[in-house]
Design a protein around this motif. Sequence first.
Motif, PDB file in Angstrom:
ATOM      1  N   ALA A 158       0.841  -1.191   0.000  1.00 41.16           N
ATOM      2  CA  ALA A 158       0.000   0.000   0.000  1.00 41.16           C
ATOM      3  C   ALA A 158       0.877   1.241   0.000  1.00 41.16           C
ATOM      4  CB  ALA A 158      -0.919  -0.013   1.214  1.00 41.16           C
TER       5      ALA A 158
ATOM      6  N   ARG B  24      -2.178   6.608   2.425  1.00 39.81           N
ATOM      7  CA  ARG B  24      -2.763   6.498   3.753  1.00 39.81           C
ATOM      8  C   ARG B  24      -4.276   6.308   3.660  1.00 39.81           C
ATOM      9  NH1 ARG B  24       0.547  10.931   4.079  1.00 39.81           N
ATOM     10  NH2 ARG B  24      -1.245  12.349   4.166  1.00 39.81           N
ATOM     11  N   SER B  25      -4.872   6.850   2.613  1.00 39.10           N
ATOM     12  CA  SER B  25      -6.306   6.682   2.389  1.00 39.10           C
ATOM     13  C   SER B  25      -6.593   5.262   1.918  1.00 39.10           C
ATOM     14  CB  SER B  25      -6.803   7.685   1.350  1.00 39.10           C
ATOM     15  OG  SER B  25      -6.576   9.008   1.794  1.00 39.10           O
ATOM     16  N   GLU B  26      -7.778   4.772   2.264  1.00 44.64           N
ATOM     17  CA  GLU B  26      -8.163   3.397   1.949  1.00 44.64           C
ATOM     18  C   GLU B  26      -9.212   3.349   0.838  1.00 44.64           C
ATOM     19  OE1 GLU B  26      -8.219   0.624   5.731  1.00 44.64           O
ATOM     20  OE2 GLU B  26      -9.388   2.443   6.107  1.00 44.64           O
TER      21      GLU B  26
ATOM     22  N   TRP C 194      -3.232   1.158  -3.033  1.00 45.54           N
ATOM     23  CA  TRP C 194      -4.006   1.810  -1.977  1.00 45.54           C
ATOM     24  C   TRP C 194      -3.972   0.962  -0.702  1.00 45.54           C
ATOM     25  CZ3 TRP C 194      -6.887   6.378  -2.159  1.00 45.54           C
ATOM     26  CH2 TRP C 194      -6.963   7.000  -3.412  1.00 45.54           C
ATOM     27  N   ALA C 195      -4.207   1.596   0.386  1.00 44.04           N
ATOM     28  CA  ALA C 195      -4.401   0.873   1.648  1.00 44.04           C
ATOM     29  C   ALA C 195      -5.760   0.181   1.616  1.00 44.04           C
ATOM     30  CB  ALA C 195      -4.315   1.830   2.828  1.00 44.04           C
ATOM     31  N   GLY C 196      -5.897  -0.871   2.426  1.00 42.02           N
ATOM     32  CA  GLY C 196      -7.157  -1.587   2.504  1.00 42.02           C
ATOM     33  C   GLY C 196      -7.163  -2.826   1.623  1.00 42.02           C
ATOM     34  N   ASN C 197      -8.158  -3.663   1.857  1.00 44.44           N
ATOM     35  CA  ASN C 197      -8.349  -4.880   1.068  1.00 44.44           C
ATOM     36  C   ASN C 197      -9.803  -4.911   0.603  1.00 44.44           C
ATOM     37  OD1 ASN C 197      -8.039  -7.411  -0.128  1.00 44.44           O
ATOM     38  ND2 ASN C 197      -8.454  -8.513   1.786  1.00 44.44           N
TER      39      ASN C 197
END
Length: 388
Positions: A38, A41-43, A193-196
């Motif tokens: 990632a 910082r945004s998801e 990006w961050a997140g899944n």
Amino acid sequence: MAVRLASIVCLLAALPAAANVAASTRTPATFTLSSGTARTRSEVLSEKLDFDCAEAEQEAVCHFEARYRLRNGTPEAEVVDAAFLGLRTREVSVQFDEEPLPVTEAQAASMGPTSDSGRLAHSPAERFGFTLTLPPGREGELRVRGLMQLERRFLPSGYVWPAIQSRHALLSPGPEQASHWDIDYLLGPIRTWAGNPTLHITVRVPSAWEVGSSPDASARTLPVATGWRLRHEGEHVVAERRLTAASAPEWLNVTLTKRKPWWTSGGVQLGLGARLGDESRFMARLGYQFATPESFLHSLSVETDFREQVVLTPLTQYATPQVAIIPSFGLGLGIPVQVLPEARPGLRLLADLHFGPLGAALSWDHYPALREGTDSFSRLILLFQVAL
């Protein structure tokens, strides 16, 4: 050539060259797929990708819409330079929470080698850049719309011709083949990006079409519908599929298939020969033939000796394709109806051999005794044929 649609690639402008896009995302550069780390910082909380496809002038056109649910859960604002990459893609527009974002004109970009398939390596792409600002604690929807012009995938048949095509080379247009179009959607960039997030993919096509996937379209393989959930909505078929970003492949192939017609027009058959046996005599045949499905030929013919016998015969036969110099062989079953000298139905067994439009047919007709005072009899006919 397959049409490829790249997904949104959102990266910070100050990232080092190790990122997916070399140097700044504001200039054309070599694009490679995500390493899985990632970079924002945004998801991304979820992605919904919709394709609405139809045929225009014997080619497929798809309107697409990609919707990303974004959240900046940090106490600081984040400015993200983003890029949309695609092939044969136009009329691209971007909105964030219904507010339009300025999009740069298409710029040339190239994709580097991928881990899944060399088919996408060094493919020329078009890059549409834009900038997104996410205030602290902000959640919203990023929406990208556009239009894709798909190209037909070529699946060579080699030196194999269906019987209806090889026998009726003059009049038959040949069997129409199923049409295949490809959309290749890059899933790897979502990992920048961050997140899944969960990826929800929807493809809407006319009811006469099929939706599937090909592991490697460059291998000229036929698509399969594995992994897709299908449902009918009026005159359309809707296919859906769900994936997670972490477990998704680097790229997803979506193959659209327009099924071939259920029947193929053929042409005229002319035959000259003789009835064999004790009552041998000259015979001629005139008929018309078509195919449905491809390997089954159906015909209606009239035969006569130009003196006293006229026979009408509907017949169905299975015929092998012609493979290079190997002729087409057929076996058939029909119902000959003798019109003259007296009306009488019978049974016909036929075997024929054709190399292109030229061939020979051997048929055996049997007429059973249908009432008292009549006798059953059989006839053997050999004809040399030409198919137009």
